[in-house]
Design a protein around this motif. Structure first.
Motif, PDB file in Angstrom:
ATOM      1  N   MET A  49       0.814  -1.218   0.000  1.00 56.17           N
ATOM      2  CA  MET A  49       0.000   0.000   0.000  1.00 56.17           C
ATOM      3  C   MET A  49       0.846   1.267   0.000  1.00 56.17           C
ATOM      4  N   SER A  50       1.960   1.298   0.731  1.00 58.18           N
ATOM      5  CA  SER A  50       2.772   2.520   0.756  1.00 58.18           C
ATOM      6  C   SER A  50       3.323   2.838  -0.631  1.00 58.18           C
ATOM      7  N   HIS A  51       3.636   1.803  -1.410  1.00 52.34           N
ATOM      8  CA  HIS A  51       4.099   2.011  -2.795  1.00 52.34           C
ATOM      9  C   HIS A  51       3.006   2.689  -3.624  1.00 52.34           C
ATOM     10  N   HIS A  52       1.797   2.187  -3.536  1.00 59.28           N
ATOM     11  CA  HIS A  52       0.691   2.749  -4.312  1.00 59.28           C
ATOM     12  C   HIS A  52       0.349   4.171  -3.850  1.00 59.28           C
ATOM     13  N   LEU A  53       0.320   4.384  -2.548  1.00 61.94           N
ATOM     14  CA  LEU A  53       0.017   5.716  -2.027  1.00 61.94           C
ATOM     15  C   LEU A  53       1.116   6.709  -2.378  1.00 61.94           C
ATOM     16  N   GLY A  54       2.359   6.264  -2.349  1.00 60.42           N
ATOM     17  CA  GLY A  54       3.473   7.128  -2.744  1.00 60.42           C
ATOM     18  C   GLY A  54       3.362   7.547  -4.199  1.00 60.42           C
ATOM     19  N   GLY A  55       2.952   6.627  -5.061  1.00 59.79           N
ATOM     20  CA  GLY A  55       2.768   6.957  -6.473  1.00 59.79           C
ATOM     21  C   GLY A  55       1.691   8.008  -6.675  1.00 59.79           C
ATOM     22  N   LEU A  56       0.596   7.884  -5.932  1.00 57.14           N
ATOM     23  CA  LEU A  56      -0.472   8.883  -6.032  1.00 57.14           C
ATOM     24  C   LEU A  56      -0.024  10.233  -5.473  1.00 57.14           C
ATOM     25  N   GLU A  57       0.775  10.211  -4.408  1.00 56.42           N
ATOM     26  CA  GLU A  57       1.296  11.473  -3.856  1.00 56.42           C
ATOM     27  C   GLU A  57       2.243  12.147  -4.835  1.00 56.42           C
ATOM     28  N   ARG A  58       3.180  11.385  -5.402  1.00 55.51           N
ATOM     29  CA  ARG A  58       4.131  11.965  -6.365  1.00 55.51           C
ATOM     30  C   ARG A  58       3.410  12.540  -7.581  1.00 55.51           C
ATOM     31  N   ALA A  59       2.271  11.963  -7.922  1.00 57.19           N
ATOM     32  CA  ALA A  59       1.496  12.437  -9.067  1.00 57.19           C
ATOM     33  C   ALA A  59       0.620  13.636  -8.722  1.00 57.19           C
ATOM     34  N   GLY A  60       0.591  14.033  -7.462  1.00 53.93           N
ATOM     35  CA  GLY A  60      -0.224  15.178  -7.055  1.00 53.93           C
ATOM     36  C   GLY A  60      -1.698  14.862  -6.920  1.00 53.93           C
ATOM     37  N   LEU A  61      -2.028  13.577  -6.735  1.00 55.78           N
ATOM     38  CA  LEU A  61      -3.428  13.173  -6.638  1.00 55.78           C
ATOM     39  C   LEU A  61      -3.833  12.765  -5.221  1.00 55.78           C
ATOM     40  N   ALA A  62      -2.864  12.674  -4.324  1.00 61.75           N
ATOM     41  CA  ALA A  62      -3.139  12.338  -2.926  1.00 61.75           C
ATOM     42  C   ALA A  62      -2.163  13.110  -2.055  1.00 61.75           C
ATOM     43  N   SER A  63      -2.534  13.275  -0.793  1.00 60.03           N
ATOM     44  CA  SER A  63      -1.659  13.925   0.172  1.00 60.03           C
ATOM     45  C   SER A  63      -1.705  13.119   1.464  1.00 60.03           C
ATOM     46  N   SER A  64      -0.711  13.348   2.308  1.00 60.40           N
ATOM     47  CA  SER A  64      -0.688  12.646   3.588  1.00 60.40           C
ATOM     48  C   SER A  64      -0.400  13.644   4.702  1.00 60.40           C
ATOM     49  N   ARG A  65      -0.852  13.274   5.888  1.00 64.39           N
ATOM     50  CA  ARG A  65      -0.585  14.092   7.074  1.00 64.39           C
ATOM     51  C   ARG A  65      -0.481  13.156   8.272  1.00 64.39           C
ATOM     52  N   ARG A  66       0.281  13.566   9.240  1.00 65.72           N
ATOM     53  CA  ARG A  66       0.437  12.780  10.469  1.00 65.72           C
ATOM     54  C   ARG A  66      -0.684  13.139  11.441  1.00 65.72           C
ATOM     55  N   ASP A  67      -1.183  12.114  12.084  1.00 72.90           N
ATOM     56  CA  ASP A  67      -2.158  12.276  13.156  1.00 72.90           C
ATOM     57  C   ASP A  67      -1.693  11.364  14.281  1.00 72.90           C
ATOM     58  N   GLY A  68      -0.861  11.913  15.156  1.00 72.28           N
ATOM     59  CA  GLY A  68      -0.218  11.087  16.174  1.00 72.28           C
ATOM     60  C   GLY A  68       0.756  10.138  15.500  1.00 72.28           C
ATOM     61  N   ARG A  69       0.555   8.857  15.718  1.00 69.16           N
ATOM     62  CA  ARG A  69       1.433   7.859  15.094  1.00 69.16           C
ATOM     63  C   ARG A  69       0.915   7.395  13.735  1.00 69.16           C
ATOM     64  N   ALA A  70      -0.309   7.761  13.416  1.00 65.61           N
ATOM     65  CA  ALA A  70      -0.914   7.328  12.147  1.00 65.61           C
ATOM     66  C   ALA A  70      -0.623   8.335  11.038  1.00 65.61           C
ATOM     67  N   VAL A  71      -0.574   7.832   9.827  1.00 66.58           N
ATOM     68  CA  VAL A  71      -0.491   8.688   8.643  1.00 66.58           C
ATOM     69  C   VAL A  71      -1.837   8.577   7.936  1.00 66.58           C
ATOM     70  N   ILE A  72      -2.439   9.720   7.702  1.00 69.18           N
ATOM     71  CA  ILE A  72      -3.745   9.781   7.059  1.00 69.18           C
ATOM     72  C   ILE A  72      -3.554  10.240   5.617  1.00 69.18           C
TER      73      ILE A  72
END
Length: 112
Positions: A49-72
């Protein structure tokens, strides 16, 4: 958006799991979801999943943020709008009104 960025974004969506993840994130809205919840929802192994989410982030189609220990993860609506605008930029020989509301927000979209 330039053509290289559009190719990157379209390439990110041109894979079954990433397209499913992107559509799920759009549905989830700005609150987003954890990678584990995303993996469960799309039936993908958490280890990839991190590979797929990273691809979407690099493409500018997803973003991530920290919420405590979780990444949303959430859909990047602005990046998505830029891609759609790029695709529709020269619609109908410079007369986009002919094309209809191809890049307008859906009627029931409260986060767009």
């Amino acid at each position: 958006m330039d053509q290289d960025a559009a190719v990157t974004a379209l390439g990110a969506l041109a894979q079954d799991t990433r397209l499913s993840v992107f559509r799920l994130l759009v549905k989830a809205g700005p609150n987003g979801m954890t990678a584990g919840d995303i993996a469960t929802a799309v039936g993908a192994p958490p280890s990839t999943m991190s590979h797929h989410l990273g691809g979407l982030e690099r493409a500018g189609l997803a973003s991530s943020r920290r919420d405590g220990r979780a990444v949303i993860y959430a859909a990047d609506y602005e990046g998505t709008r830029r891609l759609l605008a790029f695709l529709m930029e020269d619609c109908c020989q410079g007369r986009p009104e002919i094309c209809g509301s191809g890049i307008a927000a859906p009627v029931n979209c409260t986060t767009c």
